[in-house]
Each structure stands twice: as structure tokens, then as C-alpha cells.
Write an enzyme that holds these catalytic residues in place. Structure first.
Site, PDB file in Angstrom:
ATOM      1  N   CYS A 137       0.839  -1.222  -0.009  1.00 52.59           N
ATOM      2  CA  CYS A 137       0.035  -0.029  -0.010  1.00 52.59           C
ATOM      3  C   CYS A 137       0.805   1.296   0.189  1.00 52.59           C
ATOM      4  O   CYS A 137       2.051   1.149   0.293  1.00 52.59           O
ATOM      5  CB  CYS A 137      -0.945  -0.143   1.381  1.00 52.59           C
ATOM      6  N   GLY A 146      -1.041   0.716  -4.717  1.00 52.36           N
ATOM      7  CA  GLY A 146      -2.503   0.215  -4.374  1.00 52.36           C
ATOM      8  C   GLY A 146      -3.427   0.845  -5.293  1.00 52.36           C
ATOM      9  O   GLY A 146      -3.503   2.158  -5.292  1.00 52.36           O
ATOM     10  N   ASN A 204       0.852   0.318   5.810  1.00 54.09           N
ATOM     11  CA  ASN A 204       1.482  -0.243   4.751  1.00 54.09           C
ATOM     12  C   ASN A 204       2.066  -1.493   5.303  1.00 54.09           C
ATOM     13  O   ASN A 204       3.146  -1.248   6.042  1.00 54.09           O
ATOM     14  CB  ASN A 204       2.392   0.398   3.860  1.00 54.09           C
ATOM     15  N   GLY A 205       1.869  -2.684   5.018  1.00 49.82           N
ATOM     16  CA  GLY A 205       2.423  -3.790   5.536  1.00 49.82           C
ATOM     17  C   GLY A 205       1.492  -5.134   5.968  1.00 49.82           C
ATOM     18  O   GLY A 205       0.228  -4.864   5.452  1.00 49.82           O
ATOM     19  N   TYR A 259      10.962  -4.582  -8.206  1.00 51.39           N
ATOM     20  CA  TYR A 259       9.698  -4.350  -8.905  1.00 51.39           C
ATOM     21  C   TYR A 259       8.844  -3.373  -8.248  1.00 51.39           C
ATOM     22  O   TYR A 259       8.197  -2.384  -8.997  1.00 51.39           O
ATOM     23  CB  TYR A 259       8.842  -5.647  -8.829  1.00 51.39           C
ATOM     24  N   SER A 309       8.551  -2.456 -15.632  1.00 54.45           N
ATOM     25  CA  SER A 309       9.553  -2.681 -14.597  1.00 54.45           C
ATOM     26  C   SER A 309      10.899  -3.474 -15.175  1.00 54.45           C
ATOM     27  O   SER A 309      11.895  -3.574 -14.554  1.00 54.45           O
ATOM     28  CB  SER A 309       9.001  -3.205 -13.488  1.00 54.45           C
ATOM     29  N   CYS A 353       4.855 -14.288   0.283  1.00 56.93           N
ATOM     30  CA  CYS A 353       5.059 -13.170   1.120  1.00 56.93           C
ATOM     31  C   CYS A 353       4.119 -13.134   2.152  1.00 56.93           C
ATOM     32  O   CYS A 353       2.983 -13.012   1.917  1.00 56.93           O
ATOM     33  CB  CYS A 353       5.293 -11.940   0.636  1.00 56.93           C
ATOM     34  N   CYS A 357      10.903 -14.502   0.211  1.00 55.95           N
ATOM     35  CA  CYS A 357      10.283 -15.199  -0.934  1.00 55.95           C
ATOM     36  C   CYS A 357      11.106 -15.995  -1.861  1.00 55.95           C
ATOM     37  O   CYS A 357      10.802 -16.718  -2.601  1.00 55.95           O
ATOM     38  CB  CYS A 357       9.219 -14.262  -1.522  1.00 55.95           C
TER      39      CYS A 357
HETATM   40  S1  SF4 Z   1       8.896 -12.195   1.297  1.00 59.87           S
HETATM   41 FE1  SF4 Z   1       9.730 -10.983  -0.501  1.00 59.87          FE
HETATM   42  S2  SF4 Z   1       8.049  -9.668  -1.057  1.00 59.87           S
HETATM   43 FE2  SF4 Z   1       7.526  -9.986   0.876  1.00 59.87          FE
HETATM   44  S3  SF4 Z   1       8.847  -8.716   2.200  1.00 59.87           S
HETATM   45 FE3  SF4 Z   1      10.037 -10.532   1.989  1.00 59.87          FE
HETATM   46  S4  SF4 Z   1      11.434  -9.861   0.119  1.00 59.87           S
HETATM   47 FE4  SF4 Z   1       9.725  -8.608   0.170  1.00 59.87          FE
END
Ligand code: SF4
Length: 491
Positions: free
Chosen positions: A8, A35, A109-110, A267, A308, A407, A461
């Protein structure tokens, strides 16, 4: 091609005399990429806090007539993708809580990772929590002292700050908050600093006093003529009111562990954003340059997948000596993500979004540079489109390592069962996507490209190393939901 939804965007401005609602609109517009489901703002004139929010883009929710009615000396704003909580009006932000004679607004945001435990502490029944942001607002509201009749606004002055100092140490996960009450705005970054948040200054003029701005990304400062001062530090809370700007550290030292999301560089963030002191565009170009060295291939044209993938493609061309050109045109009026919920519709969405430049592609060995592959559906459709346009060979180069884990820190990614790199080997991915070769940037090269020596990143991730414990569903092994300790991944 990232088909995960972004985080966000949050924004706040303290600028008596200036049109704070208009400034917030401009700031949110610069953060629209973070967002696109809903937008909102809360404005205070010192007596009255007005909240306006709705589903849709910033330009859909606000117009001149609405903005001119939002008067005050401070405001906060939010653009939203749903990561926790559904995509409904009720979850549009800022969240507002009226407490006694006062109230406060919160923009988040989060994504929190201990929502269940917090809901229990707040005595909220399961199902009553509409989002993790709403839950934090509830916990903060519970900290406010009872509104005794003799209590004045001045006596309410430190309430929000005190409530935050009480509540924040209990909150876990990813959170960059921008909050406001009648007289101040407050910025908070979680102890890992998963999501960005920066501070800017509006210089004094003949007409106006100095003002202050908080924003997810630095272009939101540029667009309103504010000067970038610095990124907030992980675990830092900044309080901005008429008198001063103060920094407070509400988290215990042992929780401080900088882990800015590495995908902000790949990204999520705008290319003109400054993160860890570097402009993101330069990092993306270096990703491409390093990718060119990893597994050289002969080709006639290097092209990026808009938008991107383009800086990394420019870098790849530079690193390989192969000419850079455009192979795909993007419809610039389409959002960065697909609203379509099914795989088939998502694949069709590629045609709405991208169209090949046939003369540039036909008969050529093209090296296609993209930022990431999540499900692979859109990448596969894009490759098919290039083949139909006559590409002789397609060599796919990805400017990030394989995306293998969901994530839990503010990005809406699919389950592991839908992540292409989690369910297929490299050879199987080559076959599925129908490309002639495929190479992912290594994690070492990604970190090298970002060029922020000593800086900490979240790369969960990519590696499965979750810096903050998360509830992970282990669908691949068929085992039930387990809690994964920090720094480890489920088998
Ligand atoms: S899991 Fe990946 S997308 Fe999520 S905060 Fe960590 S690096 Fe970023």
C-alpha cells in the site's frame, strides 16, 4: 512479470496554511502504483477531523469539489491493496477511531503476523476484526484514558503518542504507519523496516511556514515540491507537530534488525525512488548488467517487459553489447496488475496490457528481460504472443532469483502450490513457458546490484528464510498449518 499485488502507499503532511488535501492528493497520485483498490485521506483543522475514502483510484475517489471542502493544517492519506482483510469499503483507509472528544486516523502499509494474538489481547471476538490495521486502531483506542468531562484537548495532546508507545512493542510483522490526531502526524517504521517510509521538508516561503511530509516513496515528496530529508530508520517513530519534530524508539533494541523488502528494488518501488540511499532505477540497470554476465547467449535484440523489466533490459544490453530495442508496447492506461481472478482471465489480461512490435521481433533471436515470474501464467502468454509475432528464438532472463515462497509481509502473493518456481524444476519451467533458454539473477548478484553495503534485506520469498515468524500453510507436503520460527523454512 509480477502478478502479485503490491503493498500500500501511505502519506502524511503537516503544513499549516497550505492546501493539505490537495498536497495529499498529489502525494497519493505519485503512490498509486502501490495500491489501486481504494484511496482515502483524513484531514484535521485542529477541531474537526474529516475522513473521506472510497473504492477506486485516487482520481476516482477525489475531485476538485471534494478536495476544496477538506480544509485543515494536516492530513494523512492511503492507497490500498488488500493483503489482510477483504477488498471492501469497510477496509479502505485511513482507519478512524473516535475516542472521547478526540480521535485519530491510521494508514498502514504492511501485514501483521500476530493478528490472532493481538485480537485476543483486544478482547475482540473472532470475525470482528475486519483487517489487521483496524485491529491496531482498536488496540490504540483502548489505551486512551476515559474522557472525563473536565479533560481538555491540551490534556489529550500526548494520548496518541503514549498509546503507540504502549501498543507498538506488541505488534509483529511488517508495518509502516502514518497516523494523525487533531494536532500532529506520526510516522512509524517496524523494527525490521520491511516497507519503506521517508521524511521530507516543505521549505518556508514568503507565504507559508515550513512544513513536513511523510511518504512511502520519495517521488511523493518530489511531486509536491518537498525536499527529501531521510528514510525513517527501522524501529523509529517520528512525531511532527507545530512545535517540533521528534524521534522516539518504542521497540526494544533486540528487535531491531533491518530487513527492507528486496522486491522493492526489483519491482514494487518506482524507479525514481531513493531506497537505502540509492535510486532504484540504477539498481535495476545493474541487475541487468550482472545478468548478462551470468549465462551469455547470442541474440539480435534485448527487450524489456514493460515497465519494470525495461531498466534491467537496458543494463543487459549494456553488459552484453547486444542492441536494446522495444518489442512490446504497453497500454499505459491499464493498471499494473490484473483484476481478473482466474488463470485463464489473467492470461487474456496480457493481451489487454501488452502488444508486440512485429517488425522489431520477426525473425530475431530476442533476449527478453523481465523482473520476476510468480505464477508464470502471464509470462507464458507473453512468450506465446512473441512467438506468434515471429520471434526466431526467445531467451528469457529474469532480474531476480526464483520466487518460491509466499510473502507474509504486505504483498499479496499466491500459495506455494501456485508459485511456478516452487512446483517445477528449471527444465520444466523452460518447457512450460516454451522458451529457448532461461536464467534467473542470483541472490548474490541481486544484492551486489543494489549496492548498499552493510544493509539488511528480507529475501524470504526467494530463500524461505522468514525474518519474523509466520503462519505457513505447508500445502506441498500435505502437512497441516505450522508455525515457522524466524530464519527457517518449512520442509
Ligand atoms: S517475502 Fe519477498 S516480497 Fe515479502 S517482504 Fe520479503 S522480500 Fe519482500
Amino acid at each position: 512479470m509480477m502478478d502479485a499485488k503490491e503493498a500500500c502507499g501511505v502519506f502524511g503532511v503537516y503544513a499549516p496554511g497550505r492546501p493539505v488535501a490537495h498536497l495529499t492528493f498529489d502525494g497519493l497520485y505519485a503512490l498509486q502504483h502501490r495500491g489501486q483498490e481504494s484511496a482515502g485521506m483524513a484531514v484535521s483543522d485542529g477541531d474537526l477531523i474529516t475522513v473521506m475514502k472510497d473504492m477506486g483510484l485516487v482520481t476516482t475517489v477525489f475531485d476538485e469539489r471534494k478536495l476544496s471542502g477538506l480544509r485543515g493544517h494536516l492530513a494523512i492519506g492511503h492507497t490500498r491493496y488488500s493483503t489482510a482483510g477483504s477488498s471492501d469499503w469497510i477496509n479502505a483507509q485511513p482507519v478512524f477511531r473516535g475516542v472521547g472528544r478526540t480521535g485519530f486516523g491510521l494508514a498502514h502499509n504492511g501485514n501483521l503476523t500476530n493478528t490472532d494474538a493481538l485480537a485476543e489481547q483486544a478482547n475482540m471476538l473472532p470475525g470482528l476484526v475486519s483487517s489487521d490495521s483496524d485491529l491496531v486502531a482498536e488496540l490504540l483506542g483502548q489505551q486512551f484514558p476515559p474522557d472525563l468531562p473536565e479533560r481538555t484537548r491540551a490534556e489529550h495532546a500526548a494520548d496518541l503518542e503514549q498509546a503507540l508507545i504502549e501498543v507498538l512493542p506488541k505488534v509483529e510483522g511488517a508495518f509502516s504507519f502514518v497516523l494523525m490526531d487533531a494536532d500532529r502526524i506520526i510516522g512509524v517504521r517496524d523494527p525490521n523496516g520491511f516497507r519503506p517510509l521517508c521524511l521530507g521538508r516543505l521549505d518556508a516561503t514568503d507565504e507559508f511556514d515550513q512544513g513536513w511530509v511523510l511518504a512511502s516513496e520519495s517521488p511523493a515528496l518530489d511531486v509536491i515540491g518537498a525536499t527529501f530529508i531521510r528514510e525513517l530508520e527501522p524501529g523509529e517513530m517520528v512525531i511532527i507537530d507545530g512545535k517540533e519534530i521528534r524521534s522516539v524508539r518504542p521497540f526494544p533494541n533486540e528487535r531491531l534488525d533491518p530487513r527492507l523488502c528486496i522486491f522493492e528494488f526489483v519491482y514494487f518501488a518506482r524507479p525514481d525512488t531513493t531506497l537505502y540511499g540509492n535510486e532504484v532505477h540504477g539498481a535495476r540497470r545493474r541487475m541487468g548488467q550482472l545478468l548478462a554476465t551470468q549465462r551469455p547467449v547470442d541474440g539480435d535484440l534485448v527487450m524489456g517487459v514493460p515497465e519494470s523489466g525495461v531498466p534491467a533490459a537496458e543494463g543487459y544490453a549494456l553488459g552484453s553489447g547486444i542492441p536494446y530495442g522495444q518489442g512490446l508496447v504497453k497500454n499505459r492506461y491499464i493498471g499494473r496488475t490484473f483484476i481478473a481472478p482466474t488463470q485463464a482471465e489473467r492470461a487474456n489480461g496480457v493481451r489487454r496490457k501488452l502488444n508486440p512490435l512485429r517488425e522489431n521481433i520477426a525473425g530475431k533471436r530476442v533476449i527478453v528481460v523481465d523482473d520476476s515470474i510468480v505464477r508464470g501464467t502471464t509470462t507464458r502468454a507473453m512468450v506465446k504472443m512473441l512467438r506468434e509475432a515471429g520471434a526466431a528464438e526467445i531467451h528469457l532472463r529474469i532480474s531476480s532469483p526464483p520466487f518460491q515462497w509466499p510473502c507474509y509481509y504486505g504483498i499479496d502473493t499466491p500459495d506455494r502450490t501456485e508459485l511456478l518456481a516452487a512446483i517445477k524444476t528449471l527444465d520444466e519451467i523452460v518447457e512450460y513457458l516454451d522458451v529457448d533458454s532461461l536464467e534467473y539473477l542470483t541472490l548474490e548478484h541481486l544484492v551486489q546490484a543494489i549496492d548498499a553495503p552493510g544493509a539488511g534485506f528480507c529475501d524470504a520469498c526467494l530463500t524461505g528464510n522468514y525474518p519474523v515468524p509466520v503462519q505457513v500453510k505447508v500445502e506441498l507436503t500435505g502437512r497441516p498449518t505450522v508455525t515457522v520460527a524466524a530464519g527457517s523454512a518449512p520442509a
